[in-house]
Design a protein around this motif. Structure first.
Motif, PDB file in Angstrom:
ATOM      1  N   GLY A 107       0.716  -1.258  -0.143  1.00 37.40           N
ATOM      2  CA  GLY A 107      -0.120  -0.074   0.096  1.00 37.40           C
ATOM      3  C   GLY A 107       0.804   1.399   0.158  1.00 37.40           C
ATOM      4  N   GLN A 108       2.056   1.136  -0.201  1.00 38.20           N
ATOM      5  CA  GLN A 108       3.056   2.320  -0.005  1.00 38.20           C
ATOM      6  C   GLN A 108       3.905   2.324  -1.278  1.00 38.20           C
ATOM      7  N   ILE A 109       4.367   3.587  -1.672  1.00 35.77           N
ATOM      8  CA  ILE A 109       5.472   3.756  -2.565  1.00 35.77           C
ATOM      9  C   ILE A 109       6.356   4.793  -2.429  1.00 35.77           C
ATOM     10  N   VAL A 110       7.510   4.526  -2.521  1.00 40.89           N
ATOM     11  CA  VAL A 110       8.484   5.495  -2.305  1.00 40.89           C
ATOM     12  C   VAL A 110       9.108   6.069  -3.669  1.00 40.89           C
ATOM     13  N   LEU A 111       8.901   7.438  -3.637  1.00 38.91           N
ATOM     14  CA  LEU A 111       9.229   8.069  -5.012  1.00 38.91           C
ATOM     15  C   LEU A 111      10.592   9.194  -4.633  1.00 38.91           C
ATOM     16  N   ASN A 112      11.427   9.341  -5.622  1.00 41.79           N
ATOM     17  CA  ASN A 112      12.497  10.132  -5.748  1.00 41.79           C
ATOM     18  C   ASN A 112      12.025  11.333  -6.413  1.00 41.79           C
ATOM     19  N   ILE A 113      11.735  12.601  -6.020  1.00 46.02           N
ATOM     20  CA  ILE A 113      11.320  13.686  -6.438  1.00 46.02           C
ATOM     21  C   ILE A 113      12.428  14.697  -6.650  1.00 46.02           C
ATOM     22  N   ALA A 114      13.661  14.452  -6.724  1.00 45.01           N
ATOM     23  CA  ALA A 114      14.729  15.192  -7.312  1.00 45.01           C
ATOM     24  C   ALA A 114      14.589  15.867  -8.246  1.00 45.01           C
ATOM     25  N   PRO A 115      14.784  17.131  -8.642  1.00 42.16           N
ATOM     26  CA  PRO A 115      14.444  17.803 -10.133  1.00 42.16           C
ATOM     27  C   PRO A 115      15.335  16.824 -11.385  1.00 42.16           C
ATOM     28  N   ALA A 116      16.551  16.325 -11.042  1.00 40.05           N
ATOM     29  CA  ALA A 116      17.251  15.640 -11.811  1.00 40.05           C
ATOM     30  C   ALA A 116      16.457  14.130 -12.253  1.00 40.05           C
ATOM     31  N   SER A 117      15.711  13.837 -11.302  1.00 42.06           N
ATOM     32  CA  SER A 117      14.986  12.539 -11.515  1.00 42.06           C
ATOM     33  C   SER A 117      13.793  12.419 -12.086  1.00 42.06           C
ATOM     34  N   VAL A 118      12.994  13.683 -11.961  1.00 41.48           N
ATOM     35  CA  VAL A 118      11.544  13.813 -12.643  1.00 41.48           C
ATOM     36  C   VAL A 118      11.513  15.100 -13.440  1.00 41.48           C
ATOM     37  N   GLY A 119      10.321  14.956 -14.152  1.00 48.01           N
ATOM     38  CA  GLY A 119      10.056  15.972 -15.421  1.00 48.01           C
ATOM     39  C   GLY A 119       8.942  16.877 -14.753  1.00 48.01           C
ATOM     40  N   ALA A 120       9.252  18.094 -15.059  1.00 51.74           N
ATOM     41  CA  ALA A 120       8.156  19.109 -14.801  1.00 51.74           C
ATOM     42  C   ALA A 120       7.330  19.066 -13.503  1.00 51.74           C
ATOM     43  N   ILE A 121       8.220  19.037 -12.349  1.00 47.40           N
ATOM     44  CA  ILE A 121       7.284  18.752 -11.053  1.00 47.40           C
ATOM     45  C   ILE A 121       6.720  20.002 -10.453  1.00 47.40           C
ATOM     46  N   SER A 122       5.484  19.822 -10.191  1.00 47.39           N
ATOM     47  CA  SER A 122       4.794  20.920  -9.763  1.00 47.39           C
ATOM     48  C   SER A 122       4.262  20.625  -8.182  1.00 47.39           C
ATOM     49  N   ASP A 176      -2.870  21.634  -3.995  1.00 49.42           N
ATOM     50  CA  ASP A 176      -3.213  20.476  -3.073  1.00 49.42           C
ATOM     51  C   ASP A 176      -2.328  19.206  -3.663  1.00 49.42           C
ATOM     52  N   VAL A 177      -1.539  19.325  -4.520  1.00 46.32           N
ATOM     53  CA  VAL A 177      -0.976  18.108  -5.238  1.00 46.32           C
ATOM     54  C   VAL A 177       0.363  18.342  -5.602  1.00 46.32           C
ATOM     55  N   ILE A 178       1.260  17.033  -5.812  1.00 48.89           N
ATOM     56  CA  ILE A 178       2.590  17.097  -6.267  1.00 48.89           C
ATOM     57  C   ILE A 178       2.246  16.435  -7.663  1.00 48.89           C
ATOM     58  N   GLU A 179       2.536  16.941  -8.695  1.00 52.28           N
ATOM     59  CA  GLU A 179       2.425  16.333 -10.108  1.00 52.28           C
ATOM     60  C   GLU A 179       3.884  16.351 -10.674  1.00 52.28           C
ATOM     61  N   PHE A 180       4.034  15.285 -11.378  1.00 50.85           N
ATOM     62  CA  PHE A 180       5.470  15.068 -12.076  1.00 50.85           C
ATOM     63  C   PHE A 180       5.310  14.088 -13.108  1.00 50.85           C
ATOM     64  N   SER A 181       6.396  13.753 -13.876  1.00 52.18           N
ATOM     65  CA  SER A 181       6.464  12.643 -14.802  1.00 52.18           C
ATOM     66  C   SER A 181       7.967  12.133 -14.179  1.00 52.18           C
ATOM     67  N   ALA A 182       8.046  10.695 -14.495  1.00 54.06           N
ATOM     68  CA  ALA A 182       9.128  10.041 -14.075  1.00 54.06           C
ATOM     69  C   ALA A 182       9.184   8.832 -14.706  1.00 54.06           C
ATOM     70  N   ARG A 183      10.295   8.496 -15.044  1.00 53.16           N
ATOM     71  CA  ARG A 183      10.532   6.975 -15.808  1.00 53.16           C
ATOM     72  C   ARG A 183      10.462   5.812 -15.051  1.00 53.16           C
ATOM     73  N   PHE A 184       9.571   4.624 -15.251  1.00 46.44           N
ATOM     74  CA  PHE A 184       9.666   3.390 -14.595  1.00 46.44           C
ATOM     75  C   PHE A 184       9.715   2.460 -15.560  1.00 46.44           C
ATOM     76  N   GLY A 185      10.800   1.609 -15.316  1.00 42.01           N
ATOM     77  CA  GLY A 185      10.999   0.522 -16.548  1.00 42.01           C
ATOM     78  C   GLY A 185      11.206   0.861 -17.736  1.00 42.01           C
ATOM     79  N   GLY A 186      11.864   2.443 -17.778  1.00 40.67           N
ATOM     80  CA  GLY A 186      11.976   2.935 -19.348  1.00 40.67           C
ATOM     81  C   GLY A 186      10.870   3.493 -19.869  1.00 40.67           C
ATOM     82  N   LYS A 187       9.761   3.602 -19.161  1.00 37.01           N
ATOM     83  CA  LYS A 187       8.414   4.347 -19.483  1.00 37.01           C
ATOM     84  C   LYS A 187       8.264   5.513 -18.933  1.00 37.01           C
ATOM     85  N   VAL A 188       7.886   6.830 -19.565  1.00 38.78           N
ATOM     86  CA  VAL A 188       7.665   8.020 -18.819  1.00 38.78           C
ATOM     87  C   VAL A 188       6.092   7.986 -18.480  1.00 38.78           C
ATOM     88  N   GLN A 189       6.074   8.106 -17.021  1.00 35.04           N
ATOM     89  CA  GLN A 189       4.509   7.946 -16.497  1.00 35.04           C
ATOM     90  C   GLN A 189       4.382   9.212 -15.592  1.00 35.04           C
TER      91      GLN A 189
END
Length: 131
Positions: free
Chosen positions: A44-59, A63-76
């Motif tokens: 029920g839990q996920i740990v996410l790296n939210i460093a600017p170098a690891s994510v795209g377009a973080i906002s 009331d929310v954190i929105e960003f894109s990141a690669r998982f298994g080579g796919k951007v999500q």
């Protein structure tokens, strides 16, 4: 009054980056409206790296954190309400802060149903030699 949680998380995020460390967040993946890759959820839990170098377009607006990141080579695209964040901390030394995750009243029954529907774990797997 509104929740102070978004303000505290943004402040810890800035502080971690100012000290050249890597910010991680622990997210309750069962919280309503959380959108994260399901295959990386553990208990029920996920740990996410939210460093600017690891994510795209973080906002971190509203009331929310929105960003894109690669998982298994796919951007999500990920969507994490601040209220779903259980902790923010540094990868390097674990310094940070934890928070309680309080579900909205209308969501509590839905979460209990989802947890009840999960199959039970049967214990450790074993290997046997097949001849």
């Amino acid at each position: 009054m509104t929740s102070n949680k978004p303000y505290l998380i943004r402040a810890f995020y800035d502080w971690i980056l100012d000290n050249d460390l890597t910010p991680y967040i622990a997210v309750d993946a069962n919280y309503p409206q959380v959108m994260v890759p399901e295959q990386y959820i553990d208990e029920g839990q996920i740990v996410l790296n939210i460093a600017p170098a690891s994510v795209g377009a973080i906002s971190m607006a509203g009331d929310v954190i929105e960003f894109s990141a690669r998982f298994g080579g796919k951007v999500q695209n990920l969507y994490v309400p601040f209220e779903a964040v259980g902790a923010i901390y540094t990868r390097e030394n674990g310094v940070g802060s934890s928070f309680s995750v309080e579900y909205p009243e209308e969501a509590e029954g839905i979460v209990e149903q989802a947890e009840a529907a999960k199959p039970e774990k049967k214990g450790k797997p074993t290997l046997s030699i097949v001849k």
